[in-house]
Design a protein around this motif. Structure first.
Motif, PDB file in Angstrom:
ATOM      1  N   HIS A  27      64.178  34.373  38.425  1.00 25.92           N
ATOM      2  CA  HIS A  27      62.954  35.018  38.262  1.00 25.92           C
ATOM      3  C   HIS A  27      62.746  35.663  36.991  1.00 25.92           C
ATOM      4  O   HIS A  27      62.492  37.077  37.347  1.00 25.92           O
ATOM      5  CB  HIS A  27      62.491  35.545  39.415  1.00 25.92           C
ATOM      6  CG  HIS A  27      62.168  34.705  40.623  1.00 25.92           C
ATOM      7  ND1 HIS A  27      61.207  33.651  40.840  1.00 25.92           N
ATOM      8  CD2 HIS A  27      62.950  34.532  41.861  1.00 25.92           C
ATOM      9  CE1 HIS A  27      61.245  32.844  41.983  1.00 25.92           C
ATOM     10  NE2 HIS A  27      62.433  33.430  42.637  1.00 25.92           N
ATOM     11  N   MET A  38      60.592  37.448  45.829  1.00 23.13           N
ATOM     12  CA  MET A  38      60.017  36.499  45.164  1.00 23.13           C
ATOM     13  C   MET A  38      60.692  35.042  45.433  1.00 23.13           C
ATOM     14  O   MET A  38      59.859  34.182  45.697  1.00 23.13           O
ATOM     15  CB  MET A  38      60.581  36.577  43.644  1.00 23.13           C
ATOM     16  CG  MET A  38      59.755  37.742  42.579  1.00 23.13           C
ATOM     17  SD  MET A  38      60.413  37.829  41.172  1.00 23.13           S
ATOM     18  CE  MET A  38      59.215  38.729  40.593  1.00 23.13           C
ATOM     19  N   ILE A  89      59.010  48.126  41.904  1.00 21.67           N
ATOM     20  CA  ILE A  89      58.556  47.164  41.239  1.00 21.67           C
ATOM     21  C   ILE A  89      58.713  46.961  39.900  1.00 21.67           C
ATOM     22  O   ILE A  89      58.522  46.716  38.755  1.00 21.67           O
ATOM     23  CB  ILE A  89      56.995  47.638  40.818  1.00 21.67           C
ATOM     24  CG1 ILE A  89      56.846  49.154  40.502  1.00 21.67           C
ATOM     25  CG2 ILE A  89      55.899  47.505  42.004  1.00 21.67           C
ATOM     26  CD1 ILE A  89      55.694  49.677  40.022  1.00 21.67           C
ATOM     27  N   PRO A  92      60.825  42.066  36.590  1.00 19.70           N
ATOM     28  CA  PRO A  92      59.650  41.059  36.408  1.00 19.70           C
ATOM     29  C   PRO A  92      58.721  41.289  37.594  1.00 19.70           C
ATOM     30  O   PRO A  92      57.923  40.312  37.703  1.00 19.70           O
ATOM     31  CB  PRO A  92      60.141  39.711  36.215  1.00 19.70           C
ATOM     32  CG  PRO A  92      61.558  39.912  37.309  1.00 19.70           C
ATOM     33  CD  PRO A  92      62.011  41.390  37.152  1.00 19.70           C
ATOM     34  N   SER A  93      58.721  42.078  38.411  1.00 20.27           N
ATOM     35  CA  SER A  93      57.925  42.173  39.671  1.00 20.27           C
ATOM     36  C   SER A  93      56.285  42.061  39.048  1.00 20.27           C
ATOM     37  O   SER A  93      56.107  42.746  38.381  1.00 20.27           O
ATOM     38  CB  SER A  93      58.109  43.390  40.592  1.00 20.27           C
ATOM     39  OG  SER A  93      57.225  43.597  41.666  1.00 20.27           O
ATOM     40  N   GLU A  94      55.677  41.270  39.766  1.00 15.02           N
ATOM     41  CA  GLU A  94      54.246  41.424  39.773  1.00 15.02           C
ATOM     42  C   GLU A  94      53.554  42.242  40.826  1.00 15.02           C
ATOM     43  O   GLU A  94      52.234  42.234  41.101  1.00 15.02           O
ATOM     44  CB  GLU A  94      53.732  39.852  39.828  1.00 15.02           C
ATOM     45  CG  GLU A  94      54.315  39.289  38.408  1.00 15.02           C
ATOM     46  CD  GLU A  94      54.201  37.717  38.463  1.00 15.02           C
ATOM     47  OE1 GLU A  94      53.952  37.235  39.711  1.00 15.02           O
ATOM     48  OE2 GLU A  94      53.980  37.061  37.315  1.00 15.02           O
ATOM     49  N   LEU A  96      51.845  45.280  42.737  1.00 14.11           N
ATOM     50  CA  LEU A  96      50.927  46.544  42.239  1.00 14.11           C
ATOM     51  C   LEU A  96      51.231  47.499  43.089  1.00 14.11           C
ATOM     52  O   LEU A  96      51.580  47.516  44.342  1.00 14.11           O
ATOM     53  CB  LEU A  96      49.589  46.208  42.362  1.00 14.11           C
ATOM     54  CG  LEU A  96      49.021  45.227  41.217  1.00 14.11           C
ATOM     55  CD1 LEU A  96      47.380  44.796  41.620  1.00 14.11           C
ATOM     56  CD2 LEU A  96      48.994  45.366  39.973  1.00 14.11           C
ATOM     57  N   HIS A 148      47.147  38.139  47.174  1.00 13.07           N
ATOM     58  CA  HIS A 148      47.472  38.179  45.811  1.00 13.07           C
ATOM     59  C   HIS A 148      46.451  39.040  44.769  1.00 13.07           C
ATOM     60  O   HIS A 148      46.623  39.615  44.030  1.00 13.07           O
ATOM     61  CB  HIS A 148      47.669  36.739  45.433  1.00 13.07           C
ATOM     62  CG  HIS A 148      48.966  36.171  45.773  1.00 13.07           C
ATOM     63  ND1 HIS A 148      49.291  34.835  46.035  1.00 13.07           N
ATOM     64  CD2 HIS A 148      50.030  36.907  46.373  1.00 13.07           C
ATOM     65  CE1 HIS A 148      50.215  34.756  46.579  1.00 13.07           C
ATOM     66  NE2 HIS A 148      50.875  35.891  46.841  1.00 13.07           N
ATOM     67  N   ARG A 152      48.678  41.723  43.692  1.00 15.53           N
ATOM     68  CA  ARG A 152      49.455  41.125  42.681  1.00 15.53           C
ATOM     69  C   ARG A 152      48.969  41.160  41.371  1.00 15.53           C
ATOM     70  O   ARG A 152      47.628  40.938  41.064  1.00 15.53           O
ATOM     71  CB  ARG A 152      49.682  39.621  43.197  1.00 15.53           C
ATOM     72  CG  ARG A 152      50.711  38.993  42.157  1.00 15.53           C
ATOM     73  CD  ARG A 152      50.747  37.545  42.783  1.00 15.53           C
ATOM     74  NE  ARG A 152      51.606  36.806  42.106  1.00 15.53           N
ATOM     75  CZ  ARG A 152      51.641  35.263  42.237  1.00 15.53           C
ATOM     76  NH1 ARG A 152      50.877  34.636  43.216  1.00 15.53           N
ATOM     77  NH2 ARG A 152      52.418  34.511  41.439  1.00 15.53           N
ATOM     78  N   ILE A 153      49.633  41.331  40.321  1.00 16.35           N
ATOM     79  CA  ILE A 153      49.209  41.488  38.973  1.00 16.35           C
ATOM     80  C   ILE A 153      48.212  40.155  38.753  1.00 16.35           C
ATOM     81  O   ILE A 153      49.027  39.062  38.692  1.00 16.35           O
ATOM     82  CB  ILE A 153      50.296  41.755  37.920  1.00 16.35           C
ATOM     83  CG1 ILE A 153      50.937  43.108  38.150  1.00 16.35           C
ATOM     84  CG2 ILE A 153      49.871  41.547  36.472  1.00 16.35           C
ATOM     85  CD1 ILE A 153      52.103  43.296  37.209  1.00 16.35           C
ATOM     86  N   LYS A 155      46.986  37.125  36.907  1.00 19.48           N
ATOM     87  CA  LYS A 155      47.561  36.203  35.971  1.00 19.48           C
ATOM     88  C   LYS A 155      46.249  35.821  35.013  1.00 19.48           C
ATOM     89  O   LYS A 155      45.156  35.723  35.330  1.00 19.48           O
ATOM     90  CB  LYS A 155      48.245  34.902  36.441  1.00 19.48           C
ATOM     91  CG  LYS A 155      49.290  35.391  37.342  1.00 19.48           C
ATOM     92  CD  LYS A 155      50.422  34.207  37.174  1.00 19.48           C
ATOM     93  CE  LYS A 155      51.700  34.782  37.903  1.00 19.48           C
ATOM     94  NZ  LYS A 155      52.542  33.870  38.604  1.00 19.48           N
ATOM     95  N   ASP A 156      46.776  35.509  33.810  1.00 24.21           N
ATOM     96  CA  ASP A 156      45.660  35.093  32.814  1.00 24.21           C
ATOM     97  C   ASP A 156      44.929  33.554  33.203  1.00 24.21           C
ATOM     98  O   ASP A 156      45.820  32.805  33.807  1.00 24.21           O
ATOM     99  CB  ASP A 156      46.250  34.814  31.479  1.00 24.21           C
ATOM    100  CG  ASP A 156      46.931  36.239  31.166  1.00 24.21           C
ATOM    101  OD1 ASP A 156      46.286  37.315  31.357  1.00 24.21           O
ATOM    102  OD2 ASP A 156      47.635  36.113  30.292  1.00 24.21           O
TER     103      ASP A 156
END
Ligand code: HEC
Length: 156
Positions: A27, A38, A89, A92-94, A96, A148, A152-153, A155-156
């Motif tokens: 990850h 993860m 966090i 690479p943690s997503e 928040l 999520h 959770r950050i 995603k695009d």
């Protein structure tokens, strides 16, 4: 904001019987509890995929397989509160930071996933039909998405 909160270095973490002794880079370099959660999330993702594949498959419904996959979701969702206990966090943690501000809400969402996954397992055990299973599968998926969206950050 308290800077100490963000410097959480724990090279060796004992997470529910799982001893993380390796610094294996998975990850994108996550370590310790971040990597462990993860991995748990990924296991749930895989389980959910195999459940929907099974329900949609044209061959005879394998309810035992659906039950087994549902138990993977039950197990890992029950571990979520432990896996996020520390304000971690890094890497690479997503995740928040608001998880730890709204902890009660966050952990309640984990319980919801667990409950819905238990229901799905119960239906599979009872030999429910595809329609019922699909409906309950969607209910589980909704709880994943709910958390999520908030924690959770994006995603695009
Ligand atoms: C209580 C909140 C919560 C619930 C419920 C939840 N997740 Fe997550 N999930 C997160 C957070 C937060 C992250 C980001 C973790 C991180 O990067 O540190 C995440 C990350 C993930 C990831 C990415 C893992 C990776 O390797 O980057 C997957 C896949 C995933 N979740 C699947 C699921 C599935 C499937 C479910 C439902 C069966 C679910 N999650 C339920 C909060 C939740």
């Amino acid at each position: 904001m308290n800077i100490q909160k963000y410097i959480l270095v724990k090279p060796f973490l004992f997470v529910t019987g799982l001893v993380v002794t390796s610094l294996a880079l998975a990850h994108g370099g996550a370590e310790g509890v971040v990597k462990a959660r993860m991995d748990g999330m990924s296991a749930m993702g895989k389980a959910m995929k195999s459940i929907v594949k099974e329900i949609k498959s044209r061959s005879e419904l394998d309810t035992a397989a659906i039950y087994q996959s549902s138990q993977i979701v039950v197990k890992h969702s029950s571990m979520i509160p432990k896996m996020f206990k520390e304000e971690s966090i890094e890497g690479p943690s997503e995740a928040l930071p608001k998880i730890w501000v709204q902890w009660d809400d966050f952990s309640a969402l984990a319980v919801k996933t667990q409950d819905e996954a238990e229901k799905l397992g119960g239906l599979a055990n009872e030999g429910a039909d595809k329609k019922q299973l699909m409906k309950q599968f969607a209910a589980v998926g909704k709880t994943c998405k709910g958390c999520h969206t908030d924690y959770r950050i994006a995603k695009d």
